[in-house]
Design an enzyme around this catalytic site. Sequence first.
Site, short mmCIF file in Angstrom:
data_model
loop_
_atom_site.label_atom_id
_atom_site.label_comp_id
_atom_site.label_asym_id
_atom_site.label_seq_id
_atom_site.Cartn_x
_atom_site.Cartn_y
_atom_site.Cartn_z
N ASP A 35 8.44 -32.12 18.14
CA ASP A 35 8.12 -33.38 18.82
C ASP A 35 8.98 -34.53 18.32
O ASP A 35 9.14 -34.72 17.12
CB ASP A 35 6.65 -33.75 18.59
CG ASP A 35 5.70 -32.81 19.33
OD1 ASP A 35 6.18 -31.83 19.93
OD2 ASP A 35 4.49 -33.08 19.30
N ASP A 78 2.50 -25.83 27.11
CA ASP A 78 2.62 -25.95 25.65
C ASP A 78 2.32 -24.60 24.97
O ASP A 78 2.12 -23.58 25.64
CB ASP A 78 1.64 -27.05 25.20
CG ASP A 78 2.18 -27.89 24.06
OD1 ASP A 78 2.97 -27.36 23.27
OD2 ASP A 78 1.77 -29.07 23.95
#
Length: 373
Positions: free
Chosen positions: A182, A125
């Site tokens: 997302d 990430d």
Amino acid sequence: MIAPTPPMGWNSWNTFGREIDEDVIRSTADAMVATGLKDAGYRYVCIDDLWEADERVDGRLTWDAAKFPGGIPALADYIHGLGLKFGIYSCSGTHTCAGKPASFGYEEIDAQTFADWGVDFLKYDHCYFPPGADPRAAYARMGQALRMTGRPILYSLCNWGGNEVWTWGAAVGGHMWRTGGDINDSWESIVHLGFRRQKDLHPWGRPNGWNDPDMLVVGMRNRGNVAREGCSEDEYRSHFALWCLQAAPLMIGCDVRDMDPATKAILLNRDLIAVNQDPLGVQAACLGSHRRCEVWARPLANGDLAVGFFNLHEKPQGNVPVAWEQLHLHDRRPCRLTDLGSGEDLGTHSRVFTSGSLAPHACQVVRISPQRT
Ligand code: GLA
């Protein structure tokens, strides 16, 4: 090659968020076998953020012992024992998005820790990234560190499409890279990440390096960590079909221990999975739109084509034509057509095929098989 076709599996984030533990992961792995997901090709069982303890121990990452009392290596063994692969999560910044310790400056030691634990997949990430540091260099350091472990570990980059990651993801050793933010369980999110963000990215997806519009929300039905409004069944079907055409990684995000028959039917559609996993590895391009119905098409290894008609309108639409010429086929070439949603044989067509009528947000996907003369 670690990812000759788009990776398939499951990830904990969409449904479970911080509510993960050993039992959730084990029972999910069991369900992947019992439901036939494993046999259909879904192999990676991935833990997302919040598996970590709050502090490193002797400079190494370690797990939250309350959630994983048996430890991560034992969990990896269990998953391997089922013939599945094990994935974990870290972050290129100093902390993960949820604030746990992460790998910036610890790339080599963390890669080695993951290899020692039996990790097969790392999602990496991009939160808490130090200002002024170079994202590409940080992703390259982890790519190099993973290779140096000698263990084949699939490397999944998650910087949300920043710095046009599709132009350098493969060069830093990535096997897939997120192309946007997302996903949540809503049609708007599917349109944004799947239809819009992916539109011109097809030249960058290829074997061993795939564009990733994020995990699947099929079957979430307004439950879990990323729920928003919840999609209709037609919307889930279109989402799955688009991800298959786009050669996107198929990472399931619902609770596979509790799937209704419609969810199972979507995720186990073997004809669409075969398109997703086609060895030519060419991502579908958008050929255009006709009264807000988009046509996406890709060539397949055996000379067939897969074509999807997607109704993005709020009203029923249909009768969208695709001419052989648009598919680079000679217009007199007879082709046999199969509907990949229903399996129905649509007969032989020449020159053009016109879709059926499509409910709002529904799709039709066909396989076009040119007849050899
Ligand atoms: C970021 C990622 C998500 C998920 C969370 C975990 O938002 O994009 O997919 O991994 O972090 O904190």
